[in-house]
Design an enzyme around this catalytic site. Structure first.
Site, PDB file in Angstrom:
ATOM      1  N   LYS A 114       4.294   1.781  -4.459  1.00  0.00           N
ATOM      2  CA  LYS A 114       4.176   0.324  -4.594  1.00  0.00           C
ATOM      3  C   LYS A 114       2.690  -0.059  -4.595  1.00  0.00           C
ATOM      4  O   LYS A 114       1.917   0.447  -3.784  1.00  0.00           O
ATOM      5  CB  LYS A 114       4.899  -0.399  -3.451  1.00  0.00           C
ATOM      6  CG  LYS A 114       4.730  -1.926  -3.526  1.00  0.00           C
ATOM      7  CD  LYS A 114       5.732  -2.664  -2.668  1.00  0.00           C
ATOM      8  CE  LYS A 114       5.376  -2.767  -1.201  1.00  0.00           C
ATOM      9  NZ  LYS A 114       4.085  -3.435  -0.915  1.00  0.00           N
ATOM     10  N   GLU A 116      -0.052  -3.529  -4.986  1.00  0.00           N
ATOM     11  CA  GLU A 116      -0.193  -4.986  -4.960  1.00  0.00           C
ATOM     12  C   GLU A 116      -1.055  -5.443  -6.139  1.00  0.00           C
ATOM     13  O   GLU A 116      -2.058  -4.806  -6.455  1.00  0.00           O
ATOM     14  CB  GLU A 116      -0.853  -5.430  -3.646  1.00  0.00           C
ATOM     15  CG  GLU A 116      -0.034  -5.088  -2.415  1.00  0.00           C
ATOM     16  CD  GLU A 116      -0.686  -5.570  -1.122  1.00  0.00           C
ATOM     17  OE1 GLU A 116      -1.752  -6.215  -1.164  1.00  0.00           O
ATOM     18  OE2 GLU A 116      -0.105  -5.295  -0.047  1.00  0.00           O
ATOM     19  N   GLU A 183       6.482 -11.880  -2.284  1.00  0.00           N
ATOM     20  CA  GLU A 183       6.287 -12.199  -0.867  1.00  0.00           C
ATOM     21  C   GLU A 183       5.761 -13.626  -0.684  1.00  0.00           C
ATOM     22  O   GLU A 183       4.758 -14.035  -1.290  1.00  0.00           O
ATOM     23  CB  GLU A 183       5.295 -11.194  -0.231  1.00  0.00           C
ATOM     24  CG  GLU A 183       5.065 -11.467   1.256  1.00  0.00           C
ATOM     25  CD  GLU A 183       4.436 -10.313   2.010  1.00  0.00           C
ATOM     26  OE1 GLU A 183       4.280  -9.218   1.442  1.00  0.00           O
ATOM     27  OE2 GLU A 183       4.119 -10.509   3.199  1.00  0.00           O
TER      28      GLU A 183
HETATM   29  O1  KIV Z   1       3.676  -3.166   3.813  1.00  0.00           O
HETATM   30  C1  KIV Z   1       4.787  -3.704   3.831  1.00  0.00           C
HETATM   31  O2  KIV Z   1       5.563  -3.589   4.774  1.00  0.00           O
HETATM   32  C2  KIV Z   1       5.175  -4.505   2.671  1.00  0.00           C
HETATM   33  C3  KIV Z   1       6.382  -5.350   2.800  1.00  0.00           C
HETATM   34  C4  KIV Z   1       6.053  -6.543   3.587  1.00  0.00           C
HETATM   35  C5  KIV Z   1       6.971  -5.700   1.485  1.00  0.00           C
HETATM   36  O3  KIV Z   1       4.495  -4.485   1.679  1.00  0.00           O
END
Ligand code: KIV
Length: 286
Positions: A114, A116, A183
């Site tokens: 993931k 950002e 988010e």
């Molecule tokens: O780091 C994390 O836990 C996240 C979630 C809040 C989606 O990115």
């Protein structure tokens, strides 16, 4: 028990089945959450705050993410494991990013990464997906930009910001992302983004229209003491339970209640007799 995959996650959206995602940072929690049937376990860089005690996610390193991801993967049988790329592991250059991506994928056994950001990372997302790596996007309140945001406030509440978020979401989908975390944005915007994309949206503070929901596990279990965001529902108060258990233990040890007979091991009588004789002989008493 079918494993959760990129394909099955996309099918869940098509069938209107909600996707469940929680963070996990170690073997024990992964084992419990996976056993309970959570679809996606996110090794979030939130681990910097809730397990390592930092004030934000910025100090988290690739090594931290790899260490915790390996433990989560060992505790998981069915869920898809997704690992956060930490701050500055993909911003320096695409070459450096691909090196970090390769190391995390090869040495942890995670299933997806993931990242950002929107437009800014689209080229990298394309490169990663071209290399066969499943990528989850993350828009709205992106905690790695906390210094720029100046706090954890609501994002994309103006028309321009909402338009930018929508076009970022479309750009990430076109670049090959298989899912998108939204988010802390207005629920109306999350609904519009969800309807505009074929890939699933997974909301945290983004309302009920998203294709799935995610929470930080320490928040939903009542274990993080510093603050509780408005979008968190606490399903347990583990902090109180652990606190009470620790106090009971202290009292038992101090009061000679623990260990009791059932927690104690004994020598059989004959061995004990012989042993005592040996000791006596050694001490010159016999
Ligand atoms: O780091 C994390 O836990 C996240 C979630 C809040 C989606 O990115």
């Amino acid at each position: 028990m079918d494993k959760v995959t990129v394909k099955s996650v996309r099918e869940m959206k098509a069938k209107g089945q909600k996707i469940t995602m929680l963070t996990a940072y170690d073997y024990a929690f992964a084992n419990i959450l996976d056993g309970a049937g959570v679809d996606i376990l996110l090794v979030g860089d939130s681990l910097g705050m809730v397990t390592l005690g930092y004030d934000d996610t910025l100090p988290v390193t690739v090594e931290d993410m790899m260490h915790h991801t390996k433990a989560v993967v060992r505790g998981t049988k069915r869920a898809m494991v997704v690992t956060d790329m930490p701050f500055m592991s993909y911003q320096v250059s695409d070459e450096k990013a691909m090196e970090n991506v390769g190391n995390i994928m090869k040495f942890t056994g995670t299933h997806a990464l993931k990242l950002e950001g929107g437009e800014r990372i689209v080229g990298l997302v394309k490169r990663m997906t071209d290399a066969g790596i499943p990528v989850m996007g993350h828009l709205g309140l992106t905690p790695q930009s906390i210094l720029q945001f100046g706090g954890y406030g609501l994002q994309a509440s103006s028309i321009e910001e909402a338009q930018r978020l929508l076009s970022d979401a479309i750009a990430l989908e076109e670049a090959g992302a298989f899912a998108l975390v939204l988010e802390k944005i207005p629920s109306e915007l999350a609904e519009l983004v969800t309807a505009s994309l074929e890939i699933p949206t997974i909301g945290i503070g983004a309302g009920p229209a998203c294709d799935g929901q995610v929470l930080v596990v320490n928040d939903m279990l009542g274990m993080f003491e510093k603050f509780v965001p408005k979008f968190v529902k606490q399903y347990a108060n583990l902090r109180a339970i652990i606190d009470q258990a620790a106090k009971d233990y202290i009292n038992d040890v101090r009061g000679d209640v623990f260990p009791a007979g059932e927690q104690t091991f004994h020598m059989d009588k004959e061995t004990l007799g012989n042993f005592m004789e040996e000791i006596d002989r050694g001490l010159g008493r016999k």
